[in-house]
Motif scaffolding. Sequence first.
Motif, PDB file in Angstrom:
ATOM      1  N   THR A 163       0.850  -1.198   0.000  1.00 32.76           N
ATOM      2  CA  THR A 163       0.000   0.000   0.000  1.00 32.76           C
ATOM      3  C   THR A 163       0.881   1.241   0.000  1.00 32.76           C
ATOM      4  OG1 THR A 163      -1.834  -1.106   1.120  1.00 32.76           O
ATOM      5  CG2 THR A 163      -1.753   1.289   1.287  1.00 32.76           C
ATOM      6  N   GLN A 222       3.266   1.106  -3.460  1.00 30.98           N
ATOM      7  CA  GLN A 222       2.598   1.192  -4.756  1.00 30.98           C
ATOM      8  C   GLN A 222       1.489   2.245  -4.804  1.00 30.98           C
ATOM      9  OE1 GLN A 222       1.181  -2.741  -5.765  1.00 30.98           O
ATOM     10  NE2 GLN A 222       3.218  -3.559  -6.079  1.00 30.98           N
ATOM     11  N   GLN A 223       0.740   2.351  -3.698  1.00 30.99           N
ATOM     12  CA  GLN A 223      -0.459   3.213  -3.764  1.00 30.99           C
ATOM     13  C   GLN A 223      -0.210   4.628  -3.265  1.00 30.99           C
ATOM     14  OE1 GLN A 223      -1.662   1.232  -5.442  1.00 30.99           O
ATOM     15  NE2 GLN A 223      -2.254  -0.711  -4.575  1.00 30.99           N
ATOM     16  N   GLU A 230      -9.746   4.850  -9.844  1.00 34.22           N
ATOM     17  CA  GLU A 230      -9.593   4.816  -8.392  1.00 34.22           C
ATOM     18  C   GLU A 230     -10.446   5.876  -7.705  1.00 34.22           C
ATOM     19  OE1 GLU A 230      -7.078   2.779  -6.212  1.00 34.22           O
ATOM     20  OE2 GLU A 230      -8.948   3.365  -5.312  1.00 34.22           O
ATOM     21  N   PRO A 279      -7.404   4.109  -1.403  1.00 34.46           N
ATOM     22  CA  PRO A 279      -7.010   3.419  -2.651  1.00 34.46           C
ATOM     23  C   PRO A 279      -7.617   2.021  -2.753  1.00 34.46           C
ATOM     24  CG  PRO A 279      -5.198   3.360  -1.082  1.00 34.46           C
ATOM     25  CD  PRO A 279      -6.315   4.136  -0.421  1.00 34.46           C
ATOM     26  N   ARG A 295      -7.214  -0.187  -6.277  1.00 36.94           N
ATOM     27  CA  ARG A 295      -5.915  -0.838  -6.484  1.00 36.94           C
ATOM     28  C   ARG A 295      -5.572  -1.811  -5.359  1.00 36.94           C
ATOM     29  NH1 ARG A 295      -2.320   3.596  -6.785  1.00 36.94           N
ATOM     30  NH2 ARG A 295      -4.019   4.617  -5.665  1.00 36.94           N
ATOM     31  N   THR A 296      -6.100  -1.582  -4.160  1.00 38.70           N
ATOM     32  CA  THR A 296      -5.891  -2.585  -3.104  1.00 38.70           C
ATOM     33  C   THR A 296      -6.515  -3.908  -3.543  1.00 38.70           C
ATOM     34  OG1 THR A 296      -5.805  -0.950  -1.337  1.00 38.70           O
ATOM     35  CG2 THR A 296      -6.383  -3.189  -0.694  1.00 38.70           C
ATOM     36  N   GLN A 308      -4.624  -5.056  -7.123  1.00 37.37           N
ATOM     37  CA  GLN A 308      -3.196  -5.378  -7.068  1.00 37.37           C
ATOM     38  C   GLN A 308      -2.806  -6.211  -5.852  1.00 37.37           C
ATOM     39  OE1 GLN A 308      -1.010  -1.676  -7.302  1.00 37.37           O
ATOM     40  NE2 GLN A 308      -1.566  -1.322  -9.420  1.00 37.37           N
ATOM     41  N   GLN A 309      -3.414  -5.894  -4.705  1.00 36.37           N
ATOM     42  CA  GLN A 309      -2.925  -6.546  -3.471  1.00 36.37           C
ATOM     43  C   GLN A 309      -3.708  -7.789  -3.100  1.00 36.37           C
ATOM     44  OE1 GLN A 309      -0.577  -4.925  -3.631  1.00 36.37           O
ATOM     45  NE2 GLN A 309      -0.733  -2.744  -3.290  1.00 36.37           N
ATOM     46  N   GLU A 327      -2.236   9.314  -7.907  1.00 35.69           N
ATOM     47  CA  GLU A 327      -1.608   8.026  -7.575  1.00 35.69           C
ATOM     48  C   GLU A 327      -2.031   6.964  -8.587  1.00 35.69           C
ATOM     49  OE1 GLU A 327       0.651   7.434  -5.368  1.00 35.69           O
ATOM     50  OE2 GLU A 327       0.508   8.956  -3.799  1.00 35.69           O
ATOM     51  N   ASP A 328      -3.281   7.015  -8.969  1.00 43.25           N
ATOM     52  CA  ASP A 328      -3.816   6.083  -9.956  1.00 43.25           C
ATOM     53  C   ASP A 328      -3.050   6.210 -11.271  1.00 43.25           C
ATOM     54  OD1 ASP A 328      -5.549   4.241 -11.059  1.00 43.25           O
ATOM     55  OD2 ASP A 328      -7.243   5.614 -11.238  1.00 43.25           O
ATOM     56  N   SER A 357       0.499   4.724 -10.997  1.00 44.48           N
ATOM     57  CA  SER A 357       0.448   3.256 -11.088  1.00 44.48           C
ATOM     58  C   SER A 357       0.234   2.796 -12.519  1.00 44.48           C
ATOM     59  CB  SER A 357      -0.733   2.692 -10.285  1.00 44.48           C
ATOM     60  OG  SER A 357      -0.542   2.847  -8.931  1.00 44.48           O
TER      61      SER A 357
END
Lengths: 328, 328
Positions: A140, A143-144, B128, B136, B139-140, B143-144, B311-312, B315
């Motif tokens: 987090t 990357q975020q 996002e 976020p 993307r959490t 991506q995570q 941030e989006d 990424s």
Amino acid sequence: MTKIKAALLGFGTVGQGVYEAIKSHQEKLQERLVAEVEIVAVLIKEPYKKREIDPSVLITTNFEDILNIPDLDVVFEAIVGETPSFTYLSKAIEKGCHVITANKVMFAKYGKLLLEKGRKKNVYVGYEATTAGGVPIIRTISQQLQVNDIQRVQAVLNGTSNFILTEMREKGLSFQKALESAQLHGYAEADPANDIEGKDAFFKLMILSDLVFGAQPDWDAVEVEGIQHITVEDIQAAKTQHLRYKHIADIYRYGRTLKASVKPVLVAPDHALYSIEGVENAVTIYASLVDKITISGPGAGKFPTASAMIEDFVSGYQIPRYQFTLNI
Amino acid sequence: MTKIKAALLGFGTVGQGVYEAIKSHQEKLQERLVAEVEIVAVLIKEPYKKREIDPSVLITTNFEDILNIPDLDVVFEAIVGETPSFTYLSKAIEKGCHVITANKVMFAKYGKLLLEKGRKKNVYVGYEATTAGGVPIIRTISQQLQVNDIQRVQAVLNGTSNFILTEMREKGLSFQKALESAQLHGYAEADPANDIEGKDAFFKLMILSDLVFGAQPDWDAVEVEGIQHITVEDIQAAKTQHLRYKHIADIYRYGRTLKASVKPVLVAPDHALYSIEGVENAVTIYASLVDKITISGPGAGKFPTASAMIEDFVSGYQIPRYQFTLNI
């Protein structure tokens, strides 16, 4: 389909979690990686213990056997203590393997060095599982929140301590009784010193410090205080004022240095960590644009920690150039 | 240094936030992208309003002017309503631009289509900022939590409603008084219907549904209830039992369908969303390995939303093959 060959160091709770989760989530893994993930070897300590491992898997007590596996892609490390973990991972990196570690004590000390080694060999060094269990806090942040300027991190990083404090407040238990309850639930080790004295949270905070600020404060300058001196009377007195003791790891920039502490703090209901209860972990990030984000979840446990390791690997395998060392 | 040419559609609160944040965080952006980000054009509605925009920036009311900019890299869209947003973004994608949107109404309807267009043109479609403001969450999830099987999502997605419920509970205000307080603070629109009737949260939930489950339930089958019928007496009665009303958007798999609702729910202190107060948003994800993760933060606001958009973009620019459509 391509096969990703993985070795597992350690077959305790976390190791078993990784082993089982890779089997049970094979379909998702193949979807994400366009490759099959196979644990081909497991490094163990005691050769004669009964384990639920496929007969096709190499089981060995000798790390050299792992190193000799041709085309090994990744090493998942879930052993305790800084040695021999550091040596093993260094050798695995040297061989060209990605490494995924859950070892916070080792990583707090040698993380920078391992990341540097990984960069040189162009392999991924993943350490999501070192900090806050299943909570994906490392990625987090890396990357975020790449553009935000992170000013401060406050976190509940030790589930055992937080569980004890919760039990003392909710049930009026003494520290000793609450500790016994934690042990009974399997949350605390037979020797709980690292947890209740704040060392465990300290190591995790140092890992976050490297990630967020690109450096660690002098270890000796960090105020580390555990929860062992808090009495049930302290907690009940706080409760009458709607306050709670939380064991908080805190780090922020202070002029040109970093100020860090790991200690019990009285927090009011409007504090982001006030409602973090039991064995949960949580991290609050204060940052320039987003203001404040809190992420919480299981701070430990078989599958949450396995989740952190496997998700970490998937991220790293997809984007090997991310070394999660953005500030280092 | 490479220059990334960006256009901004809309110069309301969010648009201004993006404009200012790109300036104030230029150093970080350059570090992450190894490129300079420059807003070269702003699309506005009213030509004669005074705005703090550099004279070198093209200010226009005509979207064709934006499309005619040579080598435009990215379009940040922060306008309200589904049209003309969808048309603009479709054209931008067609031109080969990455697009970053904060438009939830449009994206709930046309997200899949835009993502498909983006894939065909090999550009990034970032959304996002459509859901949960600065948090976020998109993307959490994408991506995570790639390996975890996500079973359910529960969320507080409308800060205005949550603020009103908090005010009613804490201060004993009537719904009407609490709504006025929200308007006074600038949290509620002059016409607050979308917020308090649950539509805003509904659109966000549909976006999460596409992301998590690869589909949306029939809109007509989703139970959508706002907070406008909750009385201060209801809330105070709940309070005496240590319960709180939270306006919760909820979706989970139910056999072969998806079951979704957006409505006030009474929750107890051990519920992950119990402690989400004021204008905060929060999302709890229930997943196979990690069990439960909650992420909370500002659900709206100038810089938190700008944070999500920027941030989006970072990424997406770094990893253009991530289309954040993993299940679609």
